[in-house]
Design a protein around this motif. Structure first.
Motif, PDB file in Angstrom:
ATOM      1  N   GLN A 187      54.829  47.482  -5.894  1.00  0.00           N
ATOM      2  CA  GLN A 187      54.923  48.297  -4.688  1.00  0.00           C
ATOM      3  C   GLN A 187      53.553  48.741  -4.181  1.00  0.00           C
ATOM      4  O   GLN A 187      53.416  49.173  -3.043  1.00  0.00           O
ATOM      5  CB  GLN A 187      55.809  49.526  -4.943  1.00  0.00           C
ATOM      6  CG  GLN A 187      57.234  49.139  -5.295  1.00  0.00           C
ATOM      7  CD  GLN A 187      58.209  50.290  -5.088  1.00  0.00           C
ATOM      8  OE1 GLN A 187      58.166  50.990  -4.095  1.00  0.00           O
ATOM      9  NE2 GLN A 187      59.085  50.489  -6.056  1.00  0.00           N
ATOM     10  N   VAL A 188      52.536  48.671  -5.037  1.00  0.00           N
ATOM     11  CA  VAL A 188      51.193  49.059  -4.610  1.00  0.00           C
ATOM     12  C   VAL A 188      50.586  47.957  -3.734  1.00  0.00           C
ATOM     13  O   VAL A 188      49.927  48.228  -2.732  1.00  0.00           O
ATOM     14  CB  VAL A 188      50.297  49.333  -5.838  1.00  0.00           C
ATOM     15  CG1 VAL A 188      48.872  49.658  -5.414  1.00  0.00           C
ATOM     16  CG2 VAL A 188      50.881  50.474  -6.657  1.00  0.00           C
ATOM     17  N   ASN A 189      50.825  46.720  -4.119  1.00  0.00           N
ATOM     18  CA  ASN A 189      50.292  45.570  -3.381  1.00  0.00           C
ATOM     19  C   ASN A 189      51.431  44.577  -3.175  1.00  0.00           C
ATOM     20  O   ASN A 189      51.482  43.524  -3.821  1.00  0.00           O
ATOM     21  CB  ASN A 189      49.135  44.952  -4.172  1.00  0.00           C
ATOM     22  CG  ASN A 189      48.417  43.869  -3.386  1.00  0.00           C
ATOM     23  OD1 ASN A 189      48.677  43.666  -2.199  1.00  0.00           O
ATOM     24  ND2 ASN A 189      47.503  43.173  -4.042  1.00  0.00           N
ATOM     25  N   PRO A 190      52.387  44.913  -2.298  1.00  0.00           N
ATOM     26  CA  PRO A 190      53.638  44.149  -2.233  1.00  0.00           C
ATOM     27  C   PRO A 190      53.417  42.697  -1.801  1.00  0.00           C
ATOM     28  O   PRO A 190      52.635  42.418  -0.899  1.00  0.00           O
ATOM     29  CB  PRO A 190      54.458  44.890  -1.173  1.00  0.00           C
ATOM     30  CG  PRO A 190      53.782  46.203  -0.976  1.00  0.00           C
ATOM     31  CD  PRO A 190      52.349  46.009  -1.323  1.00  0.00           C
ATOM     32  N   LEU A 191      54.156  41.810  -2.463  1.00  0.00           N
ATOM     33  CA  LEU A 191      54.064  40.387  -2.137  1.00  0.00           C
ATOM     34  C   LEU A 191      54.511  40.128  -0.691  1.00  0.00           C
ATOM     35  O   LEU A 191      53.935  39.294   0.006  1.00  0.00           O
ATOM     36  CB  LEU A 191      54.924  39.569  -3.117  1.00  0.00           C
ATOM     37  CG  LEU A 191      54.873  38.052  -2.954  1.00  0.00           C
ATOM     38  CD1 LEU A 191      53.452  37.519  -3.112  1.00  0.00           C
ATOM     39  CD2 LEU A 191      55.805  37.374  -3.957  1.00  0.00           C
ATOM     40  N   ALA A 192      55.524  40.884  -0.233  1.00  0.00           N
ATOM     41  CA  ALA A 192      56.017  40.684   1.142  1.00  0.00           C
ATOM     42  C   ALA A 192      54.890  40.919   2.147  1.00  0.00           C
ATOM     43  O   ALA A 192      54.753  40.184   3.128  1.00  0.00           O
ATOM     44  CB  ALA A 192      57.194  41.612   1.429  1.00  0.00           C
TER      45      ALA A 192
END
Lengths: 385, 352
Positions: A250-255
């Motif tokens: 959630q810190v560096n979301p893939l989306a």
């Protein structure tokens, strides 16, 4: 892929404020719509279709407000769509509208987004008690503070990065007549503001705003004939990942990463930090500036905070972020995404007045929503690709 | 033909009055999985996903966010949502497919009508300043329209009763219908009125369900489906909000949309009409200009199954099902939104 070029030929914004008591919901939207139509040298009669974006209906207490607003938006006898993709909705509405032009479904589309937060209580609406689900009762800040702490731990960023972003954005907002917060923010004033959700201080959060934004989009032929200075949509992308999936970061979301990759590829951008002149990123809490710089590929992972501290994201920096003052200075939630998209277009049209980034030719608009899980972006340019 | 877009697969949960066992992901997951697996696809094969639903039915914000947890979103997907009936989610997906860079889309809609007092909730669609305080519930608004129809001499209560009887008789062969069987016109006309002139049988049931559609473009559609239901035209229009400025006895927006898609350019076999209240079917058939030979609502329509926010998308599903099976070649699809059918969509599906 894109059959028809989509141009942005009209942009209108309301004055953002905590409470716009002087206007009803239709009045608020018309304020933005009429300014956008004037900018496009059009009237409601010239519009083929309307796209409306807004966050949860409960924020205003009107279910599917496009129905009640149809007359005010000049939509009677025309198609109207209502998009809702949480905080990213303004961006997604912009993408749906541009898609209608690119596929030649319509030639002239009016896209609007709004929120009149004063009609309700967003903290209440964001903290529902859902059966069999833990109630957060914390609003958005309570959700995002742990992600920020995690970012600080991972990157080793010093404590004052969030403060620097808040000061920069509020100072930028002083140059934007439509911004909600016009305060002469200083390092001292932010540092001394109360801690709400550690590490987020009061002055490191976005305000609750009333406001609306409208964008008129058209095909290339109409834009060339009617507009002195259109902005061109060079790419659009959206990505979604689930709220409850343990494998997500959630810190560096893939989306977000994939959304950026997709939109840059469409716009022919291989080195975003060099090829993008200005970006309007959805930063509701100051720390999200360095987080998104990394997520969207502007800075290396772990380096975003350095950009902020080195002044690279300032109005006169190498990559000005949120020259408008951003979400940190105006936050009509459902509109905030489309405001980012519109402000990006204003930059490449040379229309941003005192907060204009000199010579901006390519700009990025970005929005996100939910638990950092919905992303929408567009790249706009002063020339077609 | 390569740009043509078709419905290649459909799935529905049967409409029931109250589904207490399933929350949003549990409604969505089995249905979208069924729709995709029927044509051998998984979420990874889908280019774009779009859904329709309303927070106010569930009584919470971001109901669609919960629904996303019923999808496989890893790796992340291209996804969007409309706070409208799923028919408009299909429209958004249709436009997305026209770009030509992807060739499949998943569309779904869910409605849990059992969670609150629907007629009262629908008042929240009204003008918040002048109308909501009057509590104009959806049945009362529809009753004003039915009354206007009777007063205009265009229809009688008996017409409404006959429509109700025919729809629920048609529904007897629909495994997903909730209200079905042989009903008696005379008995219906003896029912008490709920909001005059509407009697219980003139009103739709309230249903819980979730439905899904897979769209595909060009050769991909032919590869996935023996007889795709090609979308030959799709258009939607809205009318003025205020009941007082509209002629409630006609559906102007349906008529404009019908002209745009060329409803009567060819012979139509069936029409699936989204008319929650019996009298509204008359308005729509008139606005569409349908020939008497067209079979209207072979599924039983909204009077037989009415999961709000999915009922419009079900019209596409029921039409496509009959085209897939070769029972119909050309179908007219109608979907509606808003008090007294303020907004209307018309589409044409063809098997050949």
């Amino acid at each position: 892929m894109m059959a028809e070029n989509c141009a942005i030929i009209g942009i209108g914004q309301t004055k953002y404020a905590a409470i716009r008591k002087d206007v009803s919901l239709p009045g608020l939207l018309r304020e933005a719509a009429i300014r956008a139509l004037e900018d496009a040298d059009m009237t409601f009669a010239d519009i083929d279709a309307v796209v409306l974006g807004t966050a949860p209906d409960m924020f205003e207490g009107v279910m599917m407000p496009e129905l009640f607003l149809a007359d005010a938006l000049g939509a009677v006898g025309k198609p109207i769509m209502r998009v809702h993709t949480a905080g990213s909705v303004g961006g997604t509405a912009g993408i749906v509208a541009s898609s209608m032009i690119q596929t030649r479904t319509y030639d002239r589309v009016l896209c609007l987004a709004f929120e009149k937060q004063s009609e309700s209580d967003a903290m209440w609406a964001l903290s529902p008690a859902i059966p069999f689900t833990p109630q957060l009762v914390a609003g958005a800040g309570g959700y995002f503070a742990p992600l920020i702490r995690s970012y600080m731990r991972r990157s080793g960023a010093p404590d004052d990065v969030g403060i620097m972003v808040a000061v920069k954005d509020r100072q930028n907002a002083l140059k934007n007549p439509y911004a909600h917060l016009h305060v002469n923010e200083t390092i001292e004033s932010v540092t001394n503001s109360p801690m709400l959700w550690d590490p987020i201080r009061y002055s490191e959060t976005c305000p609750s705003s009333d406001g609306a934004v409208a964008v008129v989009m058209s095909n290339e032929k109409i834009a060339r004939a009617r507009s002195k200075k259109p902005a061109w949509v060079l790419g659009t992308a959206m990505r979604t990942e689930a709220t409850f999936f343990s494998g997500r970061d959630q810190v560096n979301p893939l989306a977000g990463r994939e959304c950026a990759k997709d939109v840059y590829a469409q716009a022919g951008i291989t080195n975003p930090s060099k090829q993008v002149d200005a970006a309007e990123l959805y930063v509701p809490f100051s720390w999200f500036e360095p987080m998104w710089l990394e997520n969207l590929g502007f800075a290396e992972v772990g380096e975003g905070w350095k950009w902020t501290l080195e002044g690279k994201t300032a109005l006169n920096g190498v990559l000005p972020i949120n020259a408008s003052g951003g979400v940190m200075s105006s936050n009509p939630i459902g509109a905030s995404g489309l405001i980012r998209f519109a402000e990006a277009a204003m930059q490449v049209r040379g229309q941003a007045g005192e907060h204009q980034v000199d010579g901006a030719k390519v700009a990025v608009g970005h929005a996100y929503g939910g638990g950092s899980q919905f992303f929408s972006m567009w790249v706009v340019g002063s020339e077609t690709r | 033909m390569t740009q043509s877009i078709a419905i290649v697969s459909v799935a529905q949960l049967p409409s029931i009055r109250r589904d207490q066992l399933r929350d949003e992901p549990e409604l969505v997951q089995p249905v979208v999985t069924e729709a995709m697996s029927k044509v051998g696809l998984t979420q990874r094969d889908i280019g774009f996903t779009c859904s329709g639903s309303s927070d106010y039915l569930v009584g919470r914000p971001f109901s669609f966010v919960a629904a996303v947890d019923g999808l496989v979103t890893w790796p992340p997907i291209r996804e969007s949502h409309v706070e409208m009936d799923g028919a408009w989610a299909l429209f958004e997906a249709y436009i997305r497919l026209l770009h030509g860079d992807i060739d499949t889309a998943l569309v779904f809609a869910f409605g849990k009508s059992s969670l609150g007092p629907i007629p009262d909730i629908m008042n929240v669609q009204n003008d918040p300043y002048y109308v909501q305080p009057l509590n104009l519930d959806s049945i009362s608004a529809a009753a004003l329209q039915a009354r206007a129809l009777i007063d205009s001499g265009k229809a009688t209560e008996r017409d409404f009763a006959e429509i109700a009887v025919r729809n629920r008789r048609n529904a007897k062969t629909n495994p997903n219908a909730q209200v079905k069987g042989d009903f008696d016109v005379e008995a219906i006309l003896r029912e008490a009125t709920i909001s005059s002139p509407l009697r219980k049988s003139f009103c739709p049931p309230l249903s819980d369900s979730c439905v899904a559609v897979v769209l595909a473009r060009g050769d991909k559609a032919k590869e996935l489906c023996k007889r795709p239901a090609w979308i030959r035209g799709i258009d939607h229009r809205i009318e003025a909000y205020s009941l007082g400025v509209r002629d409630l006895t006609t559906s102007v927006s349906t008529r404009i949309a019908a002209e745009k898609v060329g409803v009567n350019a060819k012979k139509n076999d069936i029409a699936e009409i989204h008319a929650p209240f019996a009298h509204q079917e008359l308005l729509v058939t008139e606005a569409l200009g349908l020939d008497a030979s067209v079979i209207v609502n072979p599924s039983g329509g909204a009077l037989a199954a009415n999961p709000i926010m999915a009922t419009g998308l079900i019209r596409f599903i029921e039409s496509a099902t009959r085209i897939h099976a070769g029972e119909a070649n050309r179908a007219i699809v109608h979907a509606t939104s808003g008090p007294t059918m303020q907004q209307n969509m018309v589409a044409v599906l063809e098997g050949e």
